[in-house]
Each structure stands twice: as C-alpha cells, then as structure tokens.
Design a protein around this motif. Structure first.
Motif, mmCIF file in Angstrom:
data_model
loop_
_atom_site.group_PDB
_atom_site.id
_atom_site.type_symbol
_atom_site.label_atom_id
_atom_site.label_comp_id
_atom_site.label_asym_id
_atom_site.label_seq_id
_atom_site.Cartn_x
_atom_site.Cartn_y
_atom_site.Cartn_z
ATOM 1 N N GLN A 17 0.807 -1.206 0.006
ATOM 2 C CA GLN A 17 -0.030 -0.051 0.023
ATOM 3 C C GLN A 17 0.881 1.229 0.033
ATOM 4 O O GLN A 17 0.742 2.099 -0.700
ATOM 5 N N ARG A 18 2.007 1.271 0.879
ATOM 6 C CA ARG A 18 2.764 2.353 0.747
ATOM 7 C C ARG A 18 3.542 2.587 -0.548
ATOM 8 O O ARG A 18 3.591 3.523 -0.850
ATOM 9 N N ALA A 19 3.978 1.453 -1.089
ATOM 10 C CA ALA A 19 4.715 1.696 -2.396
ATOM 11 C C ALA A 19 3.807 2.144 -3.613
ATOM 12 O O ALA A 19 4.152 2.807 -4.254
ATOM 13 N N PHE A 20 2.749 1.740 -3.371
ATOM 14 C CA PHE A 20 1.685 2.239 -4.326
ATOM 15 C C PHE A 20 1.488 3.942 -4.343
ATOM 16 O O PHE A 20 1.354 4.723 -5.384
ATOM 17 N N GLN A 21 1.421 4.100 -2.974
ATOM 18 C CA GLN A 21 1.236 5.691 -2.537
ATOM 19 C C GLN A 21 2.674 6.164 -3.265
ATOM 20 O O GLN A 21 2.496 7.266 -3.654
ATOM 21 N N ASN A 22 3.935 5.734 -2.586
ATOM 22 C CA ASN A 22 5.051 6.434 -3.242
ATOM 23 C C ASN A 22 5.464 6.648 -4.577
ATOM 24 O O ASN A 22 5.888 7.555 -5.022
ATOM 25 N N ASN A 23 4.781 5.504 -5.377
ATOM 26 C CA ASN A 23 5.027 5.556 -6.789
ATOM 27 C C ASN A 23 3.997 6.044 -7.516
ATOM 28 O O ASN A 23 4.089 5.908 -8.762
ATOM 29 N N HIS A 24 2.824 6.502 -7.090
ATOM 30 C CA HIS A 24 1.672 6.856 -7.933
ATOM 31 C C HIS A 24 1.458 5.732 -8.629
ATOM 32 O O HIS A 24 1.009 6.115 -9.914
ATOM 33 N N GLY A 25 1.221 4.588 -7.776
ATOM 34 C CA GLY A 25 0.691 3.503 -8.718
ATOM 35 C C GLY A 25 -0.905 3.398 -8.970
ATOM 36 O O GLY A 25 -1.459 2.390 -9.224
ATOM 37 N N CYS A 30 -8.917 0.143 -9.431
ATOM 38 C CA CYS A 30 -8.423 -1.079 -9.537
ATOM 39 C C CYS A 30 -7.682 -1.472 -8.614
ATOM 40 O O CYS A 30 -7.164 -2.817 -8.477
ATOM 41 N N THR A 31 -7.238 -0.463 -7.758
ATOM 42 C CA THR A 31 -5.917 -0.610 -6.898
ATOM 43 C C THR A 31 -6.275 -1.772 -5.875
ATOM 44 O O THR A 31 -5.137 -2.623 -5.490
ATOM 45 N N PRO A 32 -7.193 -1.834 -4.898
ATOM 46 C CA PRO A 32 -7.240 -3.091 -4.210
ATOM 47 C C PRO A 32 -7.015 -4.177 -4.853
ATOM 48 O O PRO A 32 -6.213 -5.122 -4.257
ATOM 49 N N GLY A 33 -7.365 -4.578 -6.001
ATOM 50 C CA GLY A 33 -7.415 -5.851 -6.738
ATOM 51 C C GLY A 33 -5.759 -6.008 -6.977
ATOM 52 O O GLY A 33 -5.422 -7.076 -6.895
ATOM 53 N N PHE A 34 -5.268 -4.899 -7.531
ATOM 54 C CA PHE A 34 -3.714 -4.987 -7.733
ATOM 55 C C PHE A 34 -2.967 -5.327 -6.753
ATOM 56 O O PHE A 34 -2.072 -6.405 -6.698
ATOM 57 N N ARG A 40 -7.584 1.355 -16.096
ATOM 58 C CA ARG A 40 -7.936 2.011 -17.452
ATOM 59 C C ARG A 40 -6.876 3.343 -17.297
ATOM 60 O O ARG A 40 -7.471 4.247 -18.034
ATOM 61 N N CYS A 41 -6.432 3.639 -16.029
ATOM 62 C CA CYS A 41 -5.911 4.858 -15.994
ATOM 63 C C CYS A 41 -4.369 5.291 -16.016
ATOM 64 O O CYS A 41 -3.777 5.994 -16.681
ATOM 65 N N THR A 42 -3.535 4.024 -15.338
ATOM 66 C CA THR A 42 -2.014 4.368 -15.060
ATOM 67 C C THR A 42 -1.259 3.730 -16.205
ATOM 68 O O THR A 42 -0.079 4.388 -16.203
ATOM 69 N N GLY A 43 -1.657 3.122 -17.292
ATOM 70 C CA GLY A 43 -0.394 2.433 -18.172
ATOM 71 C C GLY A 43 0.247 1.550 -17.576
ATOM 72 O O GLY A 43 1.310 0.962 -18.329
ATOM 73 N N TYR A 44 0.176 1.022 -16.099
ATOM 74 C CA TYR A 44 0.662 -0.109 -15.692
ATOM 75 C C TYR A 44 2.326 0.344 -15.033
ATOM 76 O O TYR A 44 2.846 -0.578 -14.369
#
Ligand code: FES
Ligand code: FES
Length: 156
Positions: free
Chosen positions: A91-99, A105-109, A138-142
C-alpha cells in the motif's frame, strides 16, 4: 424455509457467520453483508480483477466464486492488510510511486501482488507483468504499478 444457507469463515482474522442465498457471489457477501467495500466490482464477469481477495493465501477473483464455497476458509481483503495503523508495504509503495489514479482497480492489484510477493520475494519485471495480467487498469498505463510492486519487493 428461507432457502438460505449458513456460512462461517474467517475474514481478515475474524470469524464471521451469516445466512446467505445459495447463489450469492463471494464479492457481494464481502461488500453487502460484511460491509467491506474496499473490494470492488468492475465487471462481474471475471475480466478486470478489481474484486481480487486472498482465499487461503491465493489470489482469487471473488466475483467468480459463491459465498458458500468460502465456508471454512480464510479470506483476506484490502481492509485486512494494514497493521496497527501502518499501511502494508505494498500500500505504501503504491502511494510512493503514484501507482494509482482513480484507485478503482488498486485493491485488486494490491491483493494480487501480495500473493506474488509471498511466493516470490524478488520477482523480475516480466514476472510482475505476467502475474498482474488478470488485473485491468484504465488510468495508469501500468508502469507505476510495476514500479510500486518492485519497490515493495525490495523493501521486504
Ligand atoms: S469484478 Fe471480478 S473480475 Fe471484474
Ligand atoms: S487507477 Fe483508475 S482504473 Fe486503475
């Protein structure tokens, strides 16, 4: 007779009991009966991965299972990841990296990535991309999602 079936399972470490219609999907049980709305429904047809939870430690799309199939099993949802008010490293890494952008979609990833990192603490970019192939964004381009998963792996 109500036609409902009694279910008991562990969700985020707590035992839960309820009576559910036999055809209720696990994702609807999680959201509507337990009120854990961090598990999202994006498609309801097993394509998007927004509904991914851990089922006995394995990532599953909870729209592809019935609630009654989870009887006696251990479910973890996104709400079960933080400990003592601290975000999970993913969760922290998604926040830090603008994931994430809209975050739908985030909880599933994240739940899918938890399974990957539990199995393989140092995945290559190719392994990460292969593992998240069943989750759509649909947003980030992965790119930042992959970066976040790598950072979480390196920080373990
Ligand atoms: S809602 Fe389950 S895969 Fe899309
Ligand atoms: S962040 Fe919007 S769908 Fe992934």
């Amino acid at each position: 007779m109500s036609g409902k079936i009694a279910v008991e399972m562990r969700v985020n470490g707590e035992t839960v009991r309820a009576e559910v219609p036999p055809r209720m999907l696990l994702v609807d049980f999680i959201r509507d009966v337990l009120g854990l709305t961090g598990t999202h429904i994006g498609c309801d047809t097993s394509h998007c991965g927004a509904c991914t939870v851990l089922f006995d430690g394995k990532a599953v799309k909870s729209c592809t299972m019935l609630a009654v199939q989870a009887r006696g099993h251990e479910i973890t949802t996104i709400e079960g990841l933080a400990r003592d008010g601290e975000l999970h490293p993913l969760q922290r890494a998604f926040q830090n990296n603008h994931g994430l952008q809209c975050g739908y979609c985030t909880p599933g990833f994240i739940m899918n990535a938890v399974e990957l990192l539990n199995r393989n603490g140092n995945p290559s970019e190719e392994e990460i991309r292969f593992h998240i192939g069943g989750n759509l964004c649909r947003c980030t381009g992965y790119v930042n999602i992959v970066k976040a998963i790598k950072e979480a792996a390196q920080g373990r």
